[in-house]
Design a protein around this motif. Structure first.
Motif, short mmCIF file in Angstrom:
data_model
loop_
_atom_site.label_atom_id
_atom_site.label_comp_id
_atom_site.label_asym_id
_atom_site.label_seq_id
_atom_site.Cartn_x
_atom_site.Cartn_y
_atom_site.Cartn_z
N SER A 75 13.21 44.99 -9.11
CA SER A 75 12.19 43.80 -9.22
C SER A 75 11.03 44.36 -10.25
O SER A 75 10.22 43.46 -10.89
CB SER A 75 11.58 43.33 -7.99
OG SER A 75 10.88 44.19 -7.43
N THR A 76 10.89 45.85 -10.34
CA THR A 76 9.64 46.40 -11.15
C THR A 76 10.37 47.46 -12.08
O THR A 76 9.50 48.20 -12.52
CB THR A 76 8.63 46.88 -10.10
OG1 THR A 76 9.30 48.04 -9.41
CG2 THR A 76 8.13 45.94 -9.41
N LEU A 77 11.74 47.38 -12.38
CA LEU A 77 12.42 48.25 -13.01
C LEU A 77 11.64 48.67 -14.30
O LEU A 77 11.35 49.97 -14.77
CB LEU A 77 13.82 48.02 -13.18
CG LEU A 77 14.53 48.99 -13.99
CD1 LEU A 77 14.72 50.27 -13.11
CD2 LEU A 77 16.00 48.93 -14.32
N PRO A 78 11.36 47.85 -15.39
CA PRO A 78 10.69 48.28 -16.72
C PRO A 78 9.43 49.19 -16.36
O PRO A 78 9.39 50.25 -16.89
CB PRO A 78 10.35 47.03 -17.20
CG PRO A 78 11.44 46.11 -16.85
CD PRO A 78 11.58 46.24 -15.23
N GLU A 79 8.63 48.64 -15.68
CA GLU A 79 7.40 49.57 -15.28
C GLU A 79 7.76 50.68 -14.68
O GLU A 79 7.32 51.80 -15.12
CB GLU A 79 6.55 49.02 -14.43
CG GLU A 79 5.97 47.27 -14.90
CD GLU A 79 6.84 46.04 -14.88
OE1 GLU A 79 8.15 46.47 -14.25
OE2 GLU A 79 6.76 45.25 -15.33
N SER A 80 8.51 50.79 -13.74
CA SER A 80 8.94 52.19 -12.97
C SER A 80 9.67 53.11 -14.01
O SER A 80 9.42 54.23 -14.08
CB SER A 80 10.01 51.72 -12.09
OG SER A 80 9.42 51.16 -10.88
N VAL A 81 10.49 52.64 -14.99
CA VAL A 81 11.39 53.47 -16.07
C VAL A 81 10.12 54.01 -16.94
O VAL A 81 10.41 55.05 -17.26
CB VAL A 81 12.37 52.64 -16.58
CG1 VAL A 81 12.83 53.41 -17.87
CG2 VAL A 81 13.67 52.65 -15.55
N GLY A 82 9.36 53.00 -17.07
CA GLY A 82 8.15 53.66 -18.23
C GLY A 82 7.33 54.82 -17.47
O GLY A 82 7.12 55.87 -18.10
N ASP A 125 19.66 53.63 -0.77
CA ASP A 125 19.34 52.83 0.43
C ASP A 125 18.12 51.67 -0.23
O ASP A 125 18.17 50.69 0.11
CB ASP A 125 18.77 53.54 1.64
CG ASP A 125 20.24 54.21 2.24
OD1 ASP A 125 21.27 54.02 1.83
OD2 ASP A 125 19.82 55.18 2.92
N GLY A 126 17.02 52.47 -0.86
CA GLY A 126 15.99 51.65 -1.08
C GLY A 126 16.38 50.40 -2.15
O GLY A 126 15.86 49.43 -2.21
N LEU A 127 17.46 50.91 -2.90
CA LEU A 127 18.01 49.87 -4.11
C LEU A 127 18.83 48.78 -3.27
O LEU A 127 18.37 47.63 -3.57
CB LEU A 127 18.79 50.62 -5.08
CG LEU A 127 18.13 51.28 -5.93
CD1 LEU A 127 19.28 52.16 -6.97
CD2 LEU A 127 16.91 50.50 -6.80
N MET A 128 19.48 49.30 -2.08
CA MET A 128 20.35 48.16 -1.46
C MET A 128 19.22 47.34 -0.82
O MET A 128 19.57 45.93 -0.63
CB MET A 128 21.11 48.91 -0.59
CG MET A 128 22.49 49.48 -1.43
SD MET A 128 23.55 50.33 -0.31
CE MET A 128 24.04 49.26 0.73
N ALA A 129 18.30 47.79 -0.10
CA ALA A 129 17.16 46.93 0.71
C ALA A 129 16.65 45.93 -0.49
O ALA A 129 16.21 45.05 0.05
CB ALA A 129 16.34 47.93 1.31
N ALA A 130 16.53 46.23 -1.57
CA ALA A 130 15.78 45.48 -2.85
C ALA A 130 16.95 44.32 -3.14
O ALA A 130 16.30 43.53 -3.83
CB ALA A 130 15.43 46.19 -3.78
N GLY A 131 18.25 44.46 -2.56
CA GLY A 131 19.08 43.45 -2.91
C GLY A 131 20.45 43.83 -3.66
O GLY A 131 21.23 43.00 -3.87
N LEU A 186 18.56 45.51 -18.04
CA LEU A 186 19.43 45.95 -16.83
C LEU A 186 18.82 45.24 -15.36
O LEU A 186 19.96 45.13 -14.51
CB LEU A 186 19.38 47.40 -16.58
CG LEU A 186 20.03 48.31 -17.51
CD1 LEU A 186 19.83 49.75 -17.38
CD2 LEU A 186 21.52 47.93 -17.48
N ALA A 187 17.60 45.26 -15.67
CA ALA A 187 16.79 44.70 -14.28
C ALA A 187 17.30 43.17 -14.05
O ALA A 187 17.57 42.55 -13.00
CB ALA A 187 15.20 44.79 -14.41
N GLU A 188 17.39 42.24 -15.09
CA GLU A 188 17.57 41.11 -15.36
C GLU A 188 19.06 40.67 -14.88
O GLU A 188 19.38 39.88 -14.21
CB GLU A 188 17.42 40.48 -16.68
CG GLU A 188 15.74 40.46 -17.11
CD GLU A 188 15.60 40.08 -18.33
OE1 GLU A 188 16.72 39.92 -19.35
OE2 GLU A 188 14.31 39.92 -18.97
#
Length: 195
Positions: A75-82, A125-131, A186-188
């Motif tokens: 849900s916040t991938l672009p910011e996290s990748v930056g 696990d965190g990614l799976m928890a995010a959906g 990728l996030a979308e």
């Protein structure tokens, strides 16, 4: 003047990080680490148990740094990748350590492997928890994101040759924008697959 064991340990760790990043495990020298740390070699063996264990401790600590600095969430991938991109740019020693480890160990076991695998599993696990739908998808996604970011710093000569940019910082900024934009795509896609 009293002996400060923790300060000595930290100086050794800092010197070892620089030594291993520059020379790898095989090329690193305990005497150079000791000299740079203003410590004796016996302290290195006492605190860390030898060169291989010290190398493993350095890699694990640098990985812990990045794990605490950046959380990858679809849900916040672009910011996290930056943020991840910026972290690699400001801390080039981790990538150098991982490249040396790959060259010297290959696909064999690494020092602290169990703990490192557990750390990556926590991210999955965190990614799976995010959906994310399943562990394999999350693993592939995480590996792809890490590669997308790290490759920019793994081969600076290729970046210079391919991007035809005389100013390295301008090339790094340009690549950051591209990587963040790809992360957005990728996030979308991941968000659409989770619906």
């Amino acid at each position: 003047m009293t002996y400060d064991a923790e300060a000595t340990r930290q100086r050794i760790f800092t010197a070892a990080t620089a030594e291993f990043a520059a020379h790898g495990l095989a090329g690193a020298r305990i005497d150079r680490i000791a000299t740079a740390a203003q410590a004796n070699k016996q302290a290195i063996y006492l605190y860390f148990g030898g060169k291989e264990k010290l190398f493993g401790a350095v890699v694990r600590a640098k990985l812990d740094e990045i794990c605490h600095a950046v959380t990858l969430d679809p849900s916040t991938l672009p910011e996290s990748v930056g943020l991840l991109y910026d972290w690699y740019h400001e801390n080039p020693e981790l990538l150098r350590l991982l490249l040396w480890e790959g060259l010297e160990v290959g696909d064999g076991p690494v020092e602290g492997e169990r703990e490192r695998k557990d750390s990556y599993r926590d991210h999955v696990d965190g990614l799976m928890a995010a959906g994310m739908s399943d562990a394999r998808t999350a693993q592939d996604w995480l590996f792809t994101i890490l590669g997308l970011v790290a490759w920019n710093f793994a081969v600076p000569q290729l970046r210079r040759l391919l991007l035809d940019e005389d100013d390295a910082e301008r090339a790094i900024a340009r690549r950051r924008a591209v990587v963040v934009d790809l992360a957005r795509v990728l996030a979308e896609r991941a968000q659409a697959a989770m619906r």
